[in-house]
Design a protein around this motif. Sequence first.
Motif, mmCIF file in Angstrom:
data_model
loop_
_atom_site.group_PDB
_atom_site.id
_atom_site.type_symbol
_atom_site.label_atom_id
_atom_site.label_comp_id
_atom_site.label_asym_id
_atom_site.label_seq_id
_atom_site.Cartn_x
_atom_site.Cartn_y
_atom_site.Cartn_z
ATOM 1 N N ASP A 49 -69.517 9.056 -18.972
ATOM 2 C CA ASP A 49 -69.064 7.971 -18.011
ATOM 3 C C ASP A 49 -69.155 8.458 -16.537
ATOM 4 O O ASP A 49 -69.597 7.687 -16.012
ATOM 5 C CB ASP A 49 -67.598 7.536 -18.545
ATOM 6 N N ARG A 52 -72.772 8.525 -15.470
ATOM 7 C CA ARG A 52 -73.066 7.384 -15.405
ATOM 8 C C ARG A 52 -72.645 6.833 -14.091
ATOM 9 O O ARG A 52 -73.457 6.010 -13.252
ATOM 10 C CB ARG A 52 -72.784 6.302 -16.590
ATOM 11 N N LYS A 56 -75.004 5.860 -10.707
ATOM 12 C CA LYS A 56 -74.878 4.544 -10.255
ATOM 13 C C LYS A 56 -74.853 4.482 -8.760
ATOM 14 O O LYS A 56 -75.497 3.728 -8.105
ATOM 15 C CB LYS A 56 -73.999 3.528 -11.072
#
Length: 62
Positions: A49, A52, A56
Amino acid sequence: MIEPVSNVDPRKVSAVLDEARLRQQAIGARLRQMFDEVVNEPVPDEFLDILRKADKRTSENG
């Protein structure tokens, strides 16, 4: 200055060196085994997470 010792039995020196090499080989084998175990462990979801989110943010700012 250190002078060489002439009364050392070369067979004993060879045996000591052989033993040291065997120890080093055993340590190396165990380290490779441990490394393989770590490499094959799954990546925790929390860490994925974080990656990610970082990806992003990078794509949004780039």
